[in-house]
Enzyme design. Sequence first.
Site, PDB file in Angstrom:
ATOM      1  N   ASP A  78       1.621  23.435 -25.701  1.00  0.00           N
ATOM      2  CA  ASP A  78       3.046  23.370 -26.032  1.00  0.00           C
ATOM      3  C   ASP A  78       3.795  24.396 -25.194  1.00  0.00           C
ATOM      4  O   ASP A  78       3.196  25.122 -24.394  1.00  0.00           O
ATOM      5  CB  ASP A  78       3.263  23.644 -27.526  1.00  0.00           C
ATOM      6  CG  ASP A  78       4.344  22.758 -28.124  1.00  0.00           C
ATOM      7  OD1 ASP A  78       5.504  22.888 -27.697  1.00  0.00           O
ATOM      8  OD2 ASP A  78       4.026  21.932 -28.995  1.00  0.00           O
TER       9      ASP A  78
ATOM     10  N   ASP B 179      10.952  23.708 -33.516  1.00  0.00           N
ATOM     11  CA  ASP B 179      11.397  24.814 -32.672  1.00  0.00           C
ATOM     12  C   ASP B 179      10.340  25.034 -31.594  1.00  0.00           C
ATOM     13  O   ASP B 179       9.272  24.410 -31.617  1.00  0.00           O
ATOM     14  CB  ASP B 179      11.546  26.083 -33.517  1.00  0.00           C
ATOM     15  CG  ASP B 179      12.548  27.072 -32.946  1.00  0.00           C
ATOM     16  OD1 ASP B 179      12.915  26.943 -31.755  1.00  0.00           O
ATOM     17  OD2 ASP B 179      12.973  27.979 -33.688  1.00  0.00           O
TER      18      ASP B 179
ATOM     19  N   ILE C  78       3.237  21.061 -32.239  1.00  0.00           N
ATOM     20  CA  ILE C  78       3.742  22.145 -33.096  1.00  0.00           C
ATOM     21  C   ILE C  78       5.253  22.327 -32.970  1.00  0.00           C
ATOM     22  O   ILE C  78       5.893  22.820 -33.900  1.00  0.00           O
ATOM     23  CB  ILE C  78       3.005  23.477 -32.845  1.00  0.00           C
ATOM     24  CG1 ILE C  78       3.323  24.049 -31.464  1.00  0.00           C
ATOM     25  CG2 ILE C  78       1.502  23.307 -33.036  1.00  0.00           C
ATOM     26  CD1 ILE C  78       2.822  25.477 -31.281  1.00  0.00           C
ATOM     27  N   HIS C  79       5.847  21.922 -31.846  1.00  0.00           N
ATOM     28  CA  HIS C  79       7.294  22.118 -31.693  1.00  0.00           C
ATOM     29  C   HIS C  79       8.115  21.228 -32.624  1.00  0.00           C
ATOM     30  O   HIS C  79       9.278  21.510 -32.879  1.00  0.00           O
ATOM     31  CB  HIS C  79       7.733  21.895 -30.236  1.00  0.00           C
ATOM     32  CG  HIS C  79       7.462  20.531 -29.712  1.00  0.00           C
ATOM     33  ND1 HIS C  79       6.595  20.300 -28.661  1.00  0.00           N
ATOM     34  CD2 HIS C  79       7.924  19.305 -30.070  1.00  0.00           C
ATOM     35  CE1 HIS C  79       6.549  19.009 -28.405  1.00  0.00           C
ATOM     36  NE2 HIS C  79       7.345  18.386 -29.252  1.00  0.00           N
ATOM     37  N   GLN C  80       7.522  20.139 -33.121  1.00  0.00           N
ATOM     38  CA  GLN C  80       8.281  19.258 -34.008  1.00  0.00           C
ATOM     39  C   GLN C  80       8.255  19.741 -35.451  1.00  0.00           C
ATOM     40  O   GLN C  80       8.945  19.185 -36.302  1.00  0.00           O
ATOM     41  CB  GLN C  80       7.745  17.830 -33.931  1.00  0.00           C
ATOM     42  CG  GLN C  80       6.386  17.625 -34.570  1.00  0.00           C
ATOM     43  CD  GLN C  80       5.821  16.243 -34.295  1.00  0.00           C
ATOM     44  OE1 GLN C  80       5.965  15.696 -33.210  1.00  0.00           O
ATOM     45  NE2 GLN C  80       5.158  15.676 -35.287  1.00  0.00           N
TER      46      GLN C  80
END
Length: 326
Positions: free
Chosen positions: A262, A290, A233-235
């Site tokens: 994450d 983020d 999910i951070h990408q």
Amino acid sequence: MTPNTDPLEEVRGFMKSRVLLTAAELDVFTAIDEEPLSAERLANRKGVDVRALTRILDCLVTFGHLTKKDGIYSLTDRGSLFSAKHPRTVLPMVLHMNHVWNNWHHLTTTVKEGINNQREPATDSGLESLKAFIGAMHVVGRTLAQEIARSLDLRAYRTLLDIGGGSGTYTVAFLETNPSLRAVLFDLPDVIPMAKERLEQAGMLDRVTLVSGDFYRDELPPGCDLALLSAIIHQNSREENRELYAKIKRALAPGGSLLIRDHIMDPERTWPPAGALFAINMLANTSGGDTYTYREVAEDLESAGFHSIQWIRKGERMDSLVLART
């Protein structure tokens, strides 16, 4: 600031990093692992300048990665981890960091403009770069995957869908810990052969179905009752994550669950510290990625139709876990 602390020490930290990155890029650690060498012989093998290489090697001696006796360089235990021959090598991650370095170079412009228009995604820079990225994810995840798998009670689940599962690091850990569990690993076509090789090595290939595809464009394999988004999910931007969550909900069997691993940030976005720094990494390396607070993650999951959302593990090493149910 503590007494006698040099305020420039942190600023100069890039110098040591650059020496290690260059040495890894030239693969000097593997060459010296195969045979202790003089700078002259190593320079001839690599086709590089002997004087410049000698300065790199001498620095590696001062770092504790090499020893030098009578002009011959040998690996220390610390340096051996950078060799491709070591069973626990960190070389793939170092090579990936070399790619990350190039994108971080534009950070000041990125802050001015809000996006790094000069970035080169690791997965779009050729097969070797992709292999380094997938290998890096295994290096950083192999120990943590085992720890997380042991911390979870997954006896109620039958089939895991590992989305963007790479070479199968988490698939292997979950299957080893849960003998009755089967898995579907979903990743890009060029990644699937890497997963097949690692799953064969782990003796897990008969319990895993390999499916190639792109989760940004394709629907996900249906029918699994547990989906895993590990370091995904951070990408993404929040909009991309909402679209992905909705796609996962469509694919999961009724009553299924989604597990997210994450960095999950506190409301001030300053804890965990590694997550705050990783947000900068996403700023440099993605268009909208983020690190997200629990409230942001929960809101986006709810918008996709998930419920009973829980932050079941809080950690500082990208080891936070969020569980949601369909």
